[in-house]
Design an enzyme around this catalytic site. Structure first.
Site, short mmCIF file in Angstrom:
data_model
loop_
_atom_site.label_atom_id
_atom_site.label_comp_id
_atom_site.label_asym_id
_atom_site.label_seq_id
_atom_site.Cartn_x
_atom_site.Cartn_y
_atom_site.Cartn_z
N GLY A 96 0.84 -1.20 0.00
CA GLY A 96 0.00 0.00 0.00
C GLY A 96 0.87 1.24 0.00
CB CYS A 123 5.39 -4.32 0.12
SG CYS A 123 6.40 -2.87 -0.13
CE1 TYR A 124 1.48 1.02 5.52
CE2 TYR A 124 -0.24 -0.65 5.59
CZ TYR A 124 0.31 0.52 6.07
OH TYR A 124 -0.30 1.17 7.11
CG HIS A 210 5.71 -5.95 -4.57
ND1 HIS A 210 4.43 -5.69 -4.12
CD2 HIS A 210 6.46 -4.90 -4.15
CE1 HIS A 210 4.42 -4.53 -3.49
NE2 HIS A 210 5.64 -4.04 -3.49
CD GLU A 212 2.53 -8.40 -5.33
OE1 GLU A 212 3.32 -9.16 -4.76
OE2 GLU A 212 2.30 -7.24 -4.93
CB SER A 264 -22.55 -8.24 -26.34
OG SER A 264 -21.53 -9.05 -25.82
N GLY A 265 -22.16 -11.01 -27.93
CA GLY A 265 -21.17 -11.67 -28.76
C GLY A 265 -19.83 -11.70 -28.06
N GLY A 266 -19.66 -10.85 -27.06
CA GLY A 266 -18.42 -10.84 -26.31
C GLY A 266 -18.35 -12.03 -25.38
CB VAL A 267 -15.46 -13.83 -23.91
CG1 VAL A 267 -14.76 -12.77 -23.12
CG2 VAL A 267 -15.27 -15.18 -23.26
CG ASP A 268 -16.82 -10.57 -20.01
OD1 ASP A 268 -15.97 -11.46 -20.12
OD2 ASP A 268 -16.54 -9.38 -19.81
CB SER A 269 -22.87 -11.25 -22.62
OG SER A 269 -22.46 -11.25 -23.97
CB ALA A 270 -20.46 -15.66 -24.95
CE LYS A 410 -12.52 -10.38 -21.09
NZ LYS A 410 -13.79 -9.67 -21.13
#
Ligand code: XMP
Length: 554
Positions: A96, A123-124, A210, A212, A264-270, A410
């Site tokens: 942070g 770290c923090y 870090h 990550e 929509s055709g996008g991956v999320d709504s699909a 995602k």
């Protein structure tokens, strides 16, 4: 002045996604958000990341998920009751921007020690633990930023199992722990930091670097050691498990009700729609609105995937005329975005009203959207554009939300999509904005310009795919400018459009770099565009990163 909606909230969203467009719609209309369902957490192992405001906090959660362990990111001051309800097996304290010795610095709550769960402070997070337990933390003589070599001092620590005795790590700190807190040992050091990693009883750890970030070698192993060995998580957070769990949850939430989903055709709504379809079948109706601003063949492809291939119930609305009529003569980018968003809501409302009683609205909201919409940082972020996705609906329709992807990143959505049997080209599609080609045509939008842009986009995409670069690029697309320039073809003067090619690499769309496409590829793209599209006689390549530019031109 009209209220704009922050751009960052949907930076992670995909092709004209359903997720946050809803938020936009509600903000535009000044209405209350739709009530979100409170789904009971499952009894799976969870690692909880307590967020102290680091820019890498979300990355920590992603690294844990990569170990196939479920992880949630919550504010550092989240009360124990909420943490306990997540069934945690371990806690990670993020980095942070604060210094622990500053007045009002955020400090962890006592449960991090009292719960007797393994804890890792980064770290923090490490400074906070050390200072809380009575050790002195001060500003170091030298700020450490970048690579440094970590030397393991305590062979046999489970945190370093399977790792070499020295390896490069990535530091970004100005403070330093001056002494060990009671009961702690030094597990590793660097040239500048005698206490680079400290630990107590194989259960509380502090890491000054870090793990990550990709710049730390073996960061992934450190996370695996912590979550699997030290916390004892099972590592069973897999797409298959997620699917079966989600199907059960959706059935439980929806019961005998009906769900509508804007596709929509996008991956999320699909992926959201396919999951819900698997859970409740014909109780789900998808609405796919063609706004006339889609890429070549896109409406046909969406219909073929969902209607013919997946046999889902899809209502198709070709609203091209309505959208183009509304956009006639409009060249201001914000006005275009607002008009398209409002028209979408209107049409969706009309279509949904013909379906009879609908109880639920499905959305492809992702975890970054959930985190960002609750983060104070993001709330304070500057507003750049009115982003929106397909799916905005007003609260008066009285839907309850079904958000099966609300806890996924995602990359996990893509894995789930593949596990659900969605075609690869749908799962790996590059993001495409809700307002579509309208924000890639500078100036007013006409049918003629849309055709030019579609043709250029088609050439660009096919060359990018042929060069095997499609998946490596966050986005690649063409922009039709309103500039005309003089050229020569054969022996004739031409006066045609200037077309821009944009290709960017990015992790999350918050920042992006212009892609160093091979010159030969750029030459082929340019040759094909000017030869195959008569009204374009000049092609330029956009070499601006974000910031200072944005990815889209409008
Ligand atoms: P910018 O242009 O703000 O875009 O750098 C960041 C990412 O968001 C996408 N984008 C949108 N996506 N609705 C969307 O679903 C929108 O209104 C919208 N505007 C931009 C853009 O393509 C990029 O991936």
């Amino acid at each position: 002045m009209k209220k704009k909606v922050e751009s960052h909230r949907i930076a992670a969203s995909d092709d004209i996604e359903v997720s946050t467009y809803l938020g936009l719609a509600k903000e535009l209309r000044g209405e209350q958000p739709v009530v979100e369902p409170k789904l009971p957490p499952s009894d799976r192992d969870t690692i909880v990341v307590l967020d102290f405001g680091s820019q890498y906090s979300m990355l920590i959660a992603r690294r844990v998920r990569e170990c196939h362990v479920y992880c949630e990111l919550v504010s550092y001051d989240t009360p124990w009751e909420k943490i306990a309800s997540l069934n945690p097996r371990g806690l990670i304290l993020s980095g942070g921007p604060a210094s622990v010795y500053d007045s009002g610095a955020p400090l962890p709550l006592p449960y991090i020690y009292e719960s007797h769960m393994p804890v890792m402070g980064i770290c923090y997070g490490m400074f906070a633990i050390a200072s809380h337990l009575g050790a002195q933390v001060t500003r170091g003589a030298k700020r450490e930023y970048g690579h440094t070599i970590l030397h393991v001092s305590e062979e046999g620590s489970p945190l370093f199992a399977g790792l070499p005795s020295s390896f490069p790590v990535w530091m970004s700190h100005g403070d330093q722990v001056m002494e060990l807190p009671p009961g702690f040992k030094t597990l590793a050091h660097t040239e500048n930091s005698p206490f680079a990693v400290i630990g107590k009883d194989n259960s509380v750890y502090g890491l000054q670097f870090h793990p990550e970030v990709v710049h730390t070698a073996h960061g992934k192993t450190i996370f695996q050691n912590f979550v699997l060995q030290i916390c004892g998580c099972q590592g069973n957070w897999t797409p298959a498990n997620f699917i079966s769990e989600s199907v059960d949850k959706i059935k439980e939430q929806v019961g005998g009700g009906r769900v509508v989903c804007a596709l929509s055709g996008g991956v999320d709504s699909a992926v959201a729609a396919t999951l819900i379809d698997r859970a409740i079948g014909n109780k789900l109706t998808c609405i796919f609105i063609n706004n006339g601003l889609l890429r070549r063949d896109e409406p046909e492809r969406v219909l073929s995937t969902f209607k013919r291939h997946l046999r889902m119930d899809v209502v198709y609305v070709d609203a091209t005329d309505r959208f183009l009529e509304r956009l006639k003569g409009v060249s201001d980018p914000e006005q275009k975005r607002q008009l398209i968003g409002n028209e979408f809501i209107q049409i969706f409302e009309e279509e949904a009203a013909t379906l009879g009683k609908i109880d639920f609205l499905a959305q492809g909201t992702l975890y970054p959207d959930v985190i960002e919409s609750t983060s104070t940082d993001t709330k304070a972020a500057a507003k750049i554009k009115s982003h929106h996705n397909v799916g905005g609906l007003p609260a008066k329709m009285n839907f309850t939300l079904v958000e099966p992807l609300r806890y996924l990143f995602k990359d996990e959505v893509r894995q789930v999509g593949l596990a659900l049997g969605l075609p690869e080209d749908r799962v790996w599609r590059q993001p495409f904005p809700g307002p579509g080609l309208a924000i890639r045509i500078i100036g007013d939008v006409t049918r003629e310009k849309l055709e030019i842009l579609r043709a250029a986009d088609w050439i660009l995409m096919s060359e990018i795919k042929k060069a095997n670069l499609y998946r490596q690029l966050w986005q690649s697309f063409a922009v039709l400018t309103d500039v005309k320039s003089v050229g020569v073809m054969g022996d004739y003067r031409t006066y045609g459009y200037l077309l821009a090619v944009r290709a960017v690499t990015s992790e999350d769309a918050m920042t992006a770099d212009w892609a160093r496409l091979p010159h030969d590829l750029l030459a082929t793209i340019s040759d094909r565009i000017v030869n195959e599209i008569p009204s374009v006689n000049r092609v330029v390549y956009d070499i601006t990163s974000k910031p200072p530019a944005t990815i889209e031109w409008e």
